[in-house]
Design a protein around this motif. Structure first.
Motif, mmCIF file in Angstrom:
data_model
loop_
_atom_site.group_PDB
_atom_site.id
_atom_site.type_symbol
_atom_site.label_atom_id
_atom_site.label_comp_id
_atom_site.label_asym_id
_atom_site.label_seq_id
_atom_site.Cartn_x
_atom_site.Cartn_y
_atom_site.Cartn_z
ATOM 1 N N GLU A 11 -7.784 5.108 0.375
ATOM 2 C CA GLU A 11 -9.148 5.716 0.443
ATOM 3 C C GLU A 11 -9.121 7.098 1.398
ATOM 4 N N SER A 12 -8.354 7.181 2.427
ATOM 5 C CA SER A 12 -8.229 8.226 3.478
ATOM 6 C C SER A 12 -7.840 9.534 2.783
ATOM 7 N N CYS A 13 -6.611 9.323 1.829
ATOM 8 C CA CYS A 13 -5.859 10.142 1.202
ATOM 9 C C CYS A 13 -7.088 10.996 -0.008
ATOM 10 N N LYS A 14 -7.656 10.003 -0.268
ATOM 11 C CA LYS A 14 -8.814 10.363 -1.439
ATOM 12 C C LYS A 14 -9.994 11.122 -0.717
ATOM 13 N N ALA A 15 -10.414 10.933 0.334
ATOM 14 C CA ALA A 15 -11.426 11.389 1.247
ATOM 15 C C ALA A 15 -10.869 12.881 1.757
ATOM 16 N N ASP A 16 -9.582 13.016 2.018
ATOM 17 C CA ASP A 16 -9.096 14.193 2.258
ATOM 18 C C ASP A 16 -9.102 15.287 1.260
ATOM 19 N N ALA A 17 -8.719 14.695 -0.043
ATOM 20 C CA ALA A 17 -8.679 15.327 -1.205
ATOM 21 C C ALA A 17 -10.234 15.993 -1.489
ATOM 22 N N ARG A 18 -10.940 15.211 -1.311
ATOM 23 C CA ARG A 18 -12.306 15.548 -1.475
ATOM 24 C C ARG A 18 -13.055 16.899 -0.501
ATOM 25 N N ILE A 19 -12.581 16.569 0.806
ATOM 26 C CA ILE A 19 -12.964 17.440 1.461
ATOM 27 C C ILE A 19 -12.244 18.796 1.615
ATOM 28 N N THR A 20 -10.916 18.594 1.052
ATOM 29 C CA THR A 20 -10.151 20.087 0.697
ATOM 30 C C THR A 20 -10.889 20.792 -0.272
ATOM 31 N N HIS A 21 -11.273 20.152 -1.238
ATOM 32 C CA HIS A 21 -11.731 20.613 -2.593
ATOM 33 C C HIS A 21 -13.215 21.004 -2.101
ATOM 34 N N ASP A 22 -14.144 20.454 -1.372
ATOM 35 C CA ASP A 22 -15.419 20.877 -0.943
ATOM 36 C C ASP A 22 -15.372 22.183 0.040
ATOM 37 N N VAL A 23 -14.279 22.196 1.031
ATOM 38 C CA VAL A 23 -14.051 23.277 1.739
ATOM 39 C C VAL A 23 -13.760 24.637 1.041
ATOM 40 N N THR B 211 -10.600 40.480 9.727
ATOM 41 C CA THR B 211 -11.498 40.819 11.086
ATOM 42 C C THR B 211 -11.844 39.305 11.533
ATOM 43 N N ASP B 212 -11.972 39.130 12.977
ATOM 44 C CA ASP B 212 -12.589 38.098 13.815
ATOM 45 C C ASP B 212 -13.601 37.393 13.103
ATOM 46 N N PRO B 213 -14.894 38.343 12.761
ATOM 47 C CA PRO B 213 -15.930 37.398 12.150
ATOM 48 C C PRO B 213 -15.682 36.547 10.893
ATOM 49 N N GLN B 214 -14.727 37.240 9.927
ATOM 50 C CA GLN B 214 -14.144 36.596 8.716
ATOM 51 C C GLN B 214 -13.695 35.214 9.125
ATOM 52 N N ARG B 215 -12.729 35.383 9.983
ATOM 53 C CA ARG B 215 -11.763 34.225 10.699
ATOM 54 C C ARG B 215 -13.035 33.351 11.154
ATOM 55 N N ASP B 216 -14.059 33.589 11.903
ATOM 56 C CA ASP B 216 -14.959 32.619 12.444
ATOM 57 C C ASP B 216 -16.009 32.061 11.426
ATOM 58 N N THR B 217 -16.019 32.802 10.311
ATOM 59 C CA THR B 217 -17.038 32.647 9.019
ATOM 60 C C THR B 217 -16.094 31.323 8.471
ATOM 61 N N ALA B 218 -14.919 31.251 8.222
ATOM 62 C CA ALA B 218 -13.992 30.418 7.687
ATOM 63 C C ALA B 218 -14.131 29.006 8.234
ATOM 64 N N GLU B 219 -14.206 29.108 9.696
ATOM 65 C CA GLU B 219 -14.133 28.003 10.479
ATOM 66 C C GLU B 219 -15.285 27.376 10.709
ATOM 67 N N SER B 220 -16.582 28.242 10.452
ATOM 68 C CA SER B 220 -18.118 27.618 10.554
ATOM 69 C C SER B 220 -18.324 26.900 9.261
ATOM 70 N N VAL B 221 -17.726 27.576 8.129
ATOM 71 C CA VAL B 221 -18.076 27.165 6.910
ATOM 72 C C VAL B 221 -17.427 25.751 6.457
ATOM 73 N N ALA B 222 -16.091 25.614 7.142
ATOM 74 C CA ALA B 222 -15.385 24.108 6.973
ATOM 75 C C ALA B 222 -15.934 23.188 7.966
ATOM 76 N N SER B 223 -16.507 23.483 9.080
ATOM 77 C CA SER B 223 -16.997 22.949 10.189
ATOM 78 C C SER B 223 -18.369 22.010 9.639
ATOM 79 N N HIS B 224 -18.945 22.698 8.658
ATOM 80 C CA HIS B 224 -20.296 22.130 7.970
ATOM 81 C C HIS B 224 -20.131 21.329 6.761
ATOM 82 N N VAL B 225 -18.964 21.287 6.356
ATOM 83 C CA VAL B 225 -18.535 20.268 5.256
ATOM 84 C C VAL B 225 -18.596 18.871 5.770
ATOM 85 N N PRO B 226 -19.507 17.921 4.844
ATOM 86 C CA PRO B 226 -19.371 16.373 4.958
ATOM 87 C C PRO B 226 -18.088 15.991 5.270
ATOM 88 N N GLY B 227 -17.809 14.901 6.274
ATOM 89 C CA GLY B 227 -16.828 14.425 6.250
ATOM 90 C C GLY B 227 -15.454 14.982 7.089
#
Length: 106
Positions: free
Chosen positions: A30-42, A75-91
């Motif tokens: 279940e942990s691996c499946k959850a990680d795969a889902r998170i990767t897909h969603d991000v 750019t730094d803002p692009q790097r920050d955007t990627a981190e922000s987007v990832a951090s808001h994905v459920p799980g």
């Protein structure tokens, strides 16, 4: 410039080695499946941000809810955007942002 490329390559290899355990065996827990889902969603969420598209590249891997971002953006803002987007994905428990900055052509 050459050192920056080496640093990106080293980061990708280190993260890949750390996550190889999940990739080397079938994803049945279940942990691996959850990680795969998170990767897909991000990845899906990142695709919605044009500023992160080519020539930028962002790689996503997940282990126990921790998202590892690698790759290269301009750019730094692009790097920050990627981190922000990832951090808001459920799980997502935490984001490790190892995205390098590319200063080519400047």
């Amino acid at each position: 410039m050459r050192d920056a490329k080496r640093a990106v390559l080293a980061s990708v290899l280190l993260v890949g080695a750390a996550l190889a355990g999940c990739a080397s065996s079938p994803c049945t827990s279940e942990s691996c499946k959850a990680d795969a889902r998170i990767t897909h969603d991000v990845k899906a969420q990142l695709k919605q941000h044009r500023e992160l598209s080519a020539p930028n590249v962002v790689y996503v891997q997940t282990r126990d809810g921790v998202v590892f971002l690698t790759g290269q953006v301009a750019t730094d803002p692009q790097r920050d955007t990627a981190e922000s987007v990832a951090s808001h994905v459920p799980g997502v428990v935490r984001v490790v942002n190892s995205i390098a900055l590319s200063y080519s052509g400047r």
